[in-house]
Each structure stands twice: as C-alpha cells, then as structure tokens.
Design a protein around this motif. Structure first.
Motif, PDB file in Angstrom:
ATOM      1  N   ALA A 167      26.553  17.904  34.195  1.00  0.00           N
ATOM      2  CA  ALA A 167      25.977  17.943  32.814  1.00  0.00           C
ATOM      3  C   ALA A 167      26.392  19.207  32.067  1.00  0.00           C
ATOM      4  O   ALA A 167      26.169  20.279  33.085  1.00  0.00           O
ATOM      5  CB  ALA A 167      24.430  17.914  32.656  1.00  0.00           C
ATOM      6  N   VAL A 168      27.020  19.312  30.988  1.00  0.00           N
ATOM      7  CA  VAL A 168      27.348  20.519  30.362  1.00  0.00           C
ATOM      8  C   VAL A 168      26.225  20.838  29.316  1.00  0.00           C
ATOM      9  O   VAL A 168      25.971  22.012  29.396  1.00  0.00           O
ATOM     10  CB  VAL A 168      28.619  20.309  29.824  1.00  0.00           C
ATOM     11  CG1 VAL A 168      29.078  21.506  29.095  1.00  0.00           C
ATOM     12  CG2 VAL A 168      29.847  20.065  30.819  1.00  0.00           C
ATOM     13  N   SER A 169      25.809  19.920  28.671  1.00  0.00           N
ATOM     14  CA  SER A 169      24.882  20.466  27.522  1.00  0.00           C
ATOM     15  C   SER A 169      24.307  19.375  27.053  1.00  0.00           C
ATOM     16  O   SER A 169      24.951  18.147  27.217  1.00  0.00           O
ATOM     17  CB  SER A 169      25.608  21.013  26.246  1.00  0.00           C
ATOM     18  OG  SER A 169      24.750  21.434  25.538  1.00  0.00           O
ATOM     19  N   CYS A 170      23.033  19.325  26.248  1.00  0.00           N
ATOM     20  CA  CYS A 170      22.144  18.056  25.821  1.00  0.00           C
ATOM     21  C   CYS A 170      21.559  18.677  24.585  1.00  0.00           C
ATOM     22  O   CYS A 170      21.065  19.677  24.675  1.00  0.00           O
ATOM     23  CB  CYS A 170      21.401  17.679  26.874  1.00  0.00           C
ATOM     24  SG  CYS A 170      20.605  16.219  26.532  1.00  0.00           S
ATOM     25  N   ILE A 171      21.438  17.752  23.624  1.00  0.00           N
ATOM     26  CA  ILE A 171      20.419  18.072  22.627  1.00  0.00           C
ATOM     27  C   ILE A 171      19.502  16.788  22.407  1.00  0.00           C
ATOM     28  O   ILE A 171      19.880  15.642  22.624  1.00  0.00           O
ATOM     29  CB  ILE A 171      21.194  18.208  21.164  1.00  0.00           C
ATOM     30  CG1 ILE A 171      20.283  18.863  20.366  1.00  0.00           C
ATOM     31  CG2 ILE A 171      22.071  17.221  20.861  1.00  0.00           C
ATOM     32  CD1 ILE A 171      21.017  19.355  19.190  1.00  0.00           C
ATOM     33  N   ASP A 172      18.046  17.131  22.553  1.00  0.00           N
ATOM     34  CA  ASP A 172      17.266  16.205  22.157  1.00  0.00           C
ATOM     35  C   ASP A 172      17.301  15.745  20.800  1.00  0.00           C
ATOM     36  O   ASP A 172      17.071  16.508  19.979  1.00  0.00           O
ATOM     37  CB  ASP A 172      15.627  16.904  22.748  1.00  0.00           C
ATOM     38  CG  ASP A 172      14.628  15.944  22.537  1.00  0.00           C
ATOM     39  OD1 ASP A 172      13.926  15.784  23.688  1.00  0.00           O
ATOM     40  OD2 ASP A 172      14.348  15.266  21.539  1.00  0.00           O
ATOM     41  N   LYS A 173      17.242  14.521  20.554  1.00  0.00           N
ATOM     42  CA  LYS A 173      17.152  13.768  19.215  1.00  0.00           C
ATOM     43  C   LYS A 173      15.947  14.299  18.564  1.00  0.00           C
ATOM     44  O   LYS A 173      15.913  14.790  17.064  1.00  0.00           O
ATOM     45  CB  LYS A 173      17.220  12.560  19.154  1.00  0.00           C
ATOM     46  CG  LYS A 173      17.327  11.791  17.882  1.00  0.00           C
ATOM     47  CD  LYS A 173      17.303  10.193  18.058  1.00  0.00           C
ATOM     48  CE  LYS A 173      17.051   9.368  16.598  1.00  0.00           C
ATOM     49  NZ  LYS A 173      17.231   7.947  16.871  1.00  0.00           N
ATOM     50  N   ILE A 174      14.824  14.336  18.955  1.00  0.00           N
ATOM     51  CA  ILE A 174      13.615  14.377  18.225  1.00  0.00           C
ATOM     52  C   ILE A 174      13.350  15.807  17.903  1.00  0.00           C
ATOM     53  O   ILE A 174      12.962  16.517  16.884  1.00  0.00           O
ATOM     54  CB  ILE A 174      12.418  13.672  18.880  1.00  0.00           C
ATOM     55  CG1 ILE A 174      12.612  12.201  19.054  1.00  0.00           C
ATOM     56  CG2 ILE A 174      10.996  14.073  18.113  1.00  0.00           C
ATOM     57  CD1 ILE A 174      12.808  11.405  17.743  1.00  0.00           C
ATOM     58  N   THR A 175      13.398  16.584  19.098  1.00  0.00           N
ATOM     59  CA  THR A 175      12.874  18.144  18.993  1.00  0.00           C
ATOM     60  C   THR A 175      14.079  19.089  18.760  1.00  0.00           C
ATOM     61  O   THR A 175      13.886  20.161  18.415  1.00  0.00           O
ATOM     62  CB  THR A 175      12.185  18.411  20.415  1.00  0.00           C
ATOM     63  OG1 THR A 175      13.169  18.500  21.295  1.00  0.00           O
ATOM     64  CG2 THR A 175      11.010  17.681  20.669  1.00  0.00           C
ATOM     65  N   ARG A 213      28.936  30.592  25.962  1.00  0.00           N
ATOM     66  CA  ARG A 213      29.937  30.278  25.680  1.00  0.00           C
ATOM     67  C   ARG A 213      30.052  28.851  24.939  1.00  0.00           C
ATOM     68  O   ARG A 213      30.891  28.747  23.978  1.00  0.00           O
ATOM     69  CB  ARG A 213      30.944  30.290  26.756  1.00  0.00           C
ATOM     70  CG  ARG A 213      30.978  31.553  27.551  1.00  0.00           C
ATOM     71  CD  ARG A 213      32.190  31.496  28.622  1.00  0.00           C
ATOM     72  NE  ARG A 213      31.902  30.575  29.710  1.00  0.00           N
ATOM     73  CZ  ARG A 213      32.754  29.321  29.752  1.00  0.00           C
ATOM     74  NH1 ARG A 213      33.714  29.141  29.162  1.00  0.00           N
ATOM     75  NH2 ARG A 213      32.348  28.409  30.714  1.00  0.00           N
ATOM     76  N   PHE A 214      29.238  27.928  25.067  1.00  0.00           N
ATOM     77  CA  PHE A 214      29.223  26.798  24.672  1.00  0.00           C
ATOM     78  C   PHE A 214      28.182  26.533  23.711  1.00  0.00           C
ATOM     79  O   PHE A 214      26.896  26.917  24.038  1.00  0.00           O
ATOM     80  CB  PHE A 214      29.373  25.512  25.628  1.00  0.00           C
ATOM     81  CG  PHE A 214      30.570  25.626  26.611  1.00  0.00           C
ATOM     82  CD1 PHE A 214      31.567  26.360  26.296  1.00  0.00           C
ATOM     83  CD2 PHE A 214      30.653  24.404  27.192  1.00  0.00           C
ATOM     84  CE1 PHE A 214      32.728  26.413  27.027  1.00  0.00           C
ATOM     85  CE2 PHE A 214      31.843  24.295  28.045  1.00  0.00           C
ATOM     86  CZ  PHE A 214      32.850  25.266  27.952  1.00  0.00           C
ATOM     87  N   ASP A 234      30.791  23.016  20.899  1.00  0.00           N
ATOM     88  CA  ASP A 234      31.533  24.185  20.652  1.00  0.00           C
ATOM     89  C   ASP A 234      31.963  25.041  21.661  1.00  0.00           C
ATOM     90  O   ASP A 234      30.791  25.389  22.082  1.00  0.00           O
ATOM     91  CB  ASP A 234      31.265  25.091  19.511  1.00  0.00           C
ATOM     92  CG  ASP A 234      31.264  24.440  17.957  1.00  0.00           C
ATOM     93  OD1 ASP A 234      30.387  24.373  17.278  1.00  0.00           O
ATOM     94  OD2 ASP A 234      32.278  23.939  17.637  1.00  0.00           O
ATOM     95  N   MET A 235      33.185  24.981  22.017  1.00  0.00           N
ATOM     96  CA  MET A 235      33.389  25.795  23.426  1.00  0.00           C
ATOM     97  C   MET A 235      34.275  27.130  23.077  1.00  0.00           C
ATOM     98  O   MET A 235      35.380  26.946  22.563  1.00  0.00           O
ATOM     99  CB  MET A 235      34.201  24.690  24.441  1.00  0.00           C
ATOM    100  CG  MET A 235      33.603  23.445  24.657  1.00  0.00           C
ATOM    101  SD  MET A 235      34.459  22.657  25.737  1.00  0.00           S
ATOM    102  CE  MET A 235      35.843  22.188  24.936  1.00  0.00           C
ATOM    103  N   ASN A 236      33.714  28.138  23.689  1.00  0.00           N
ATOM    104  CA  ASN A 236      34.401  29.587  23.336  1.00  0.00           C
ATOM    105  C   ASN A 236      34.472  30.226  24.563  1.00  0.00           C
ATOM    106  O   ASN A 236      33.982  29.796  25.669  1.00  0.00           O
ATOM    107  CB  ASN A 236      33.499  30.369  22.294  1.00  0.00           C
ATOM    108  CG  ASN A 236      33.290  29.866  21.155  1.00  0.00           C
ATOM    109  OD1 ASN A 236      34.137  29.494  20.243  1.00  0.00           O
ATOM    110  ND2 ASN A 236      31.979  29.500  20.733  1.00  0.00           N
ATOM    111  N   ASN A 237      35.717  31.154  24.565  1.00  0.00           N
ATOM    112  CA  ASN A 237      35.948  31.803  26.025  1.00  0.00           C
ATOM    113  C   ASN A 237      36.373  30.987  26.789  1.00  0.00           C
ATOM    114  O   ASN A 237      35.870  31.245  28.052  1.00  0.00           O
ATOM    115  CB  ASN A 237      35.021  33.049  25.911  1.00  0.00           C
ATOM    116  CG  ASN A 237      35.519  33.964  27.001  1.00  0.00           C
ATOM    117  OD1 ASN A 237      36.670  34.279  27.114  1.00  0.00           O
ATOM    118  ND2 ASN A 237      34.518  34.536  27.698  1.00  0.00           N
TER     119      ASN A 237
END
Length: 127
Positions: free
Chosen positions: A47-55, A67-68, A82-85
C-alpha cells in the motif's frame, strides 16, 4: 461491475515528478476508499496511499510520506497520486484499488482486503 483505470505512469529521472490518475466506472456508488498500491516483480503488492471516501482521511507508506500526495477532485470523479522527488526505489507497477467493505477502517494496507484492482501503470525512475 467496477472498472478502475490508471494513467500517468512513465519514465522519469530520479528527483522528478509524476501524477497518476485513477478513474472509476461501474457500480462505484458505495466504495469506501480508493488506494494506490505498487508491486515489484517477485514481491507482494504494498500500500502506497489511500483516501477515505467519506472523511477524506489519508494514509501514506512511511517511505513516501512527504513526497507523495493523494487527492480527489471536487466531484469525486477521479483520485490522483502526485509523486515528487522520485527515486529508483519507487520503480514499480502502480495499481489503483477500491474497497467496498463498509466495516471500518476504509483505508487498509493488506492487499487481500481490496475488492477491485486496476490493471496498473508502470513507473520507472532512472538513476
């Protein structure tokens, strides 16, 4: 039933940036979170990243923290990473992932708990 399509991968030099996009279609109304995973041949997806739909709560793999950045558009039509560096260690196939289980937490790091996967987009970071 659910289709996830990633885009934005490609070749980039170390220190460069890329924006990955994930577009979902089909029966997506009740998804709980959209995640980004990545996989290197011979290794498990992480897992790199995740965003909760509701919150809107986000998760980041410690090695990419700072960085991300994961985000979504105002209409929730797409999710971005968005991935940087970038470094060669970021080289992998990146997958968009959707979770539809309504039992918290929405964001999970175990790939076995993901319900739908995109086909992946290749990110190659050269030295």
């Amino acid at each position: 039933q659910v289709q996830l399509v990633e885009s934005g991968g490609g070749l980039v030099q170390s220190g460069g940036s890329l924006r990955l996009s994930c577009a979902a279609s089909g029966s997506t109304l009740d998804y709980s979170a959209i995640s980004w995973f990545r996989q290197v041949p011979g290794k498990e997806r992480e897992a790199v990243s995740c965003i909760d739909k509701i919150t809107g709560t986000t998760y980041y793999l410690p090695s990419v923290q700072g960085r991300f950045t994961i985000s979504r558009d105002a209409a929730e039509n797409a999710v971005y990473l968005d991935m940087n560096n970038l470094t060669p260690e970021d080289t992998a196939v990146y997958y968009c992932a959707a979770r539809f289980n309504k039992v918290p937490p929405a964001c999970v790091t175990n790939p076995n708990w993901i319900n739908y996967w995109g086909q992946g987009t290749q990110v190659i970071v050269s030295s």
